[in-house]
Structures are given as C-alpha cells and as structure tokens.
Design a protein around this motif. Sequence first.
Motif, mmCIF file in Angstrom:
data_model
loop_
_atom_site.group_PDB
_atom_site.id
_atom_site.type_symbol
_atom_site.label_atom_id
_atom_site.label_comp_id
_atom_site.label_asym_id
_atom_site.label_seq_id
_atom_site.Cartn_x
_atom_site.Cartn_y
_atom_site.Cartn_z
ATOM 1 N N MET A 149 -0.235 -9.319 -76.236
ATOM 2 C CA MET A 149 -0.729 -9.390 -77.705
ATOM 3 C C MET A 149 -2.177 -8.754 -78.230
ATOM 4 N N GLN A 150 -2.462 -9.673 -77.472
ATOM 5 C CA GLN A 150 -4.075 -9.170 -77.113
ATOM 6 C C GLN A 150 -4.663 -7.870 -76.795
ATOM 7 N N ALA A 151 -3.556 -6.781 -75.484
ATOM 8 C CA ALA A 151 -3.858 -6.309 -74.554
ATOM 9 C C ALA A 151 -3.357 -4.721 -76.031
ATOM 10 N N GLU A 152 -2.668 -5.466 -76.535
ATOM 11 C CA GLU A 152 -1.551 -3.967 -78.121
ATOM 12 C C GLU A 152 -2.781 -3.581 -78.928
ATOM 13 N N GLY A 153 -3.619 -5.147 -79.201
ATOM 14 C CA GLY A 153 -4.498 -5.282 -79.922
ATOM 15 C C GLY A 153 -4.073 -5.760 -80.823
ATOM 16 N N PHE A 154 -2.986 -6.648 -81.048
ATOM 17 C CA PHE A 154 -2.205 -7.391 -82.367
ATOM 18 C C PHE A 154 -3.015 -8.522 -82.228
ATOM 19 N N ILE A 155 -4.107 -9.109 -81.469
ATOM 20 C CA ILE A 155 -4.721 -10.329 -81.391
ATOM 21 C C ILE A 155 -6.547 -9.716 -81.079
ATOM 22 N N ARG A 156 -6.563 -9.338 -82.811
ATOM 23 C CA ARG A 156 -8.010 -8.989 -82.906
ATOM 24 C C ARG A 156 -9.050 -9.559 -82.051
ATOM 25 N N GLN A 157 -10.032 -8.878 -81.490
ATOM 26 C CA GLN A 157 -11.446 -9.648 -80.974
ATOM 27 C C GLN A 157 -12.160 -11.007 -82.270
ATOM 28 N N GLY A 158 -12.608 -11.757 -81.612
ATOM 29 C CA GLY A 158 -12.972 -12.727 -82.652
ATOM 30 C C GLY A 158 -11.246 -13.702 -84.279
ATOM 31 N N LEU A 159 -11.041 -12.982 -84.103
ATOM 32 C CA LEU A 159 -9.297 -13.836 -83.837
ATOM 33 C C LEU A 159 -8.589 -14.469 -82.513
ATOM 34 N N ASP A 160 -9.314 -14.514 -82.027
ATOM 35 C CA ASP A 160 -8.243 -15.335 -80.760
ATOM 36 C C ASP A 160 -7.452 -16.478 -80.656
ATOM 37 N N VAL A 161 -6.155 -16.378 -79.902
ATOM 38 C CA VAL A 161 -6.017 -17.768 -80.066
ATOM 39 C C VAL A 161 -6.289 -19.154 -79.222
ATOM 40 N N PRO A 162 -6.694 -20.295 -80.015
ATOM 41 C CA PRO A 162 -7.445 -21.232 -79.161
ATOM 42 C C PRO A 162 -5.806 -21.852 -78.798
ATOM 43 N N TYR A 163 -5.981 -22.519 -76.932
ATOM 44 C CA TYR A 163 -5.223 -23.372 -76.430
ATOM 45 C C TYR A 163 -6.246 -23.176 -75.368
ATOM 46 N N ILE A 164 -5.373 -24.248 -74.727
ATOM 47 C CA ILE A 164 -6.158 -24.514 -73.713
ATOM 48 C C ILE A 164 -4.249 -24.825 -72.728
ATOM 49 N N VAL A 165 -4.352 -24.732 -71.535
ATOM 50 C CA VAL A 165 -2.801 -24.677 -70.555
ATOM 51 C C VAL A 165 -3.256 -25.959 -69.650
#
Length: 201
Positions: free
Chosen positions: A152-168
């Motif tokens: 989703m990030q690579a395809e531009g649907f999670i835009r820079q500055g709107l990152d999904v915050p999680y830890i693994v």
Amino acid sequence: MNRIQTVCVYCGSSPGARPEHIENATALGVALAKAGVRLVYGGGNIGLMGAVARATLANGGHVTGIIPQFLVDREVMLGDVQELVVTADMHERKRLMFERSDAFVALPGGVGTLEELVEQLTWAQLGRHDKPILIADLDGFWSPLLTLIEHMQAEGFIRQGLDVPYIVASKIDDILPMLEAAVPVLEAFGPDEDEEALERL
C-alpha cells in the motif's frame, strides 16, 4: 513501575490449526500476570481468547472481559474474570476496550481480529490516539498483512506523513518490553513531573 498498566489483546476465538497458537496465547497471559499488567480482552472462554485469559488468571493477574450480548453464548463467556462487561453491540465493546487499555497486541486470529487491529491502526494513523500497537508476528502469521501494508505504501495509498504506526514482535518475551519502549515521550517523565508536563503541553 510499568508505564503500560493495561494491555488489550485481540485474538481468535478459535484455537487455530497448530498447537503453537494456544501455547503462545498462554505464554502471553503468564507474562502479563507476572509483570502486573492487566488484560483487557473480548470476554470469551474458547480459542486463543480463553487461553490468554485463563493463563492470566491462573498466575494471579487481573482480567477484564468485554463482550456483546449476542456473543455471550456463542463464544462461551468466561465468568471467572474480575471484571465482566456485557455490551449492547460490537461498537460499544470496541470503544470500551480502547478506553480501558494503554496498548494493543494482536495475536493470531480471523477476520474479527484483523478488523479490530486495522481499526486501531487507522485511528492511530489519523492521530486519534498514540497508544502502542503491537503485531505479534509469531511464526510469520501476520507476515502477509505486513507485506500488504508495504505494498500500500509503495502504491501511494499510505502517503508520506500518514504512516501506519505499529511495532512487530516475533517472540512472546519481546512483547511487553517493546510496548514499554514504545510509550509516548510524555510517559518518560517521572511521577512528580507528569502533571507539570501535561500543563505545559
């Protein structure tokens, strides 16, 4: 003293196809109890939900179960918990689970677990909360989701500055230390400084 006092665990009401799923849920319950961290979960007595709750209780921990009325019978409600909340619907259940928790952990589960996890990720992405969200990628269970988020990030649907915050985390033993490390900066103040810091912010 732990900065994380209460953890909401999302997980399946089924045991899964491999015994490791129940073993990991049980190990998390033991870890929560030994650390003095309270468990908030979906209120069921079966599957991974039941395993994490029973293990927490068996080791002297505190458990809050929150379950909607229509699932009381279907998920075989666990009545031995210290606090049991029966809600009118799923929306109220999820709201209360959010309000009563300092952090969130997603163990393996089905679409219900996925939905609960993604909702918290969405709220955090939109700045509605900054509570730590941990994806327990045990034996690679959540790897397809993590790959999808990267896609989703690579395809531009999670835009820079709107990152999904999680830890693994890939091991149960890492979950609580990682949550503690992910507590927002404000929580790093000492007890005597908390009120003053809040006023400044």
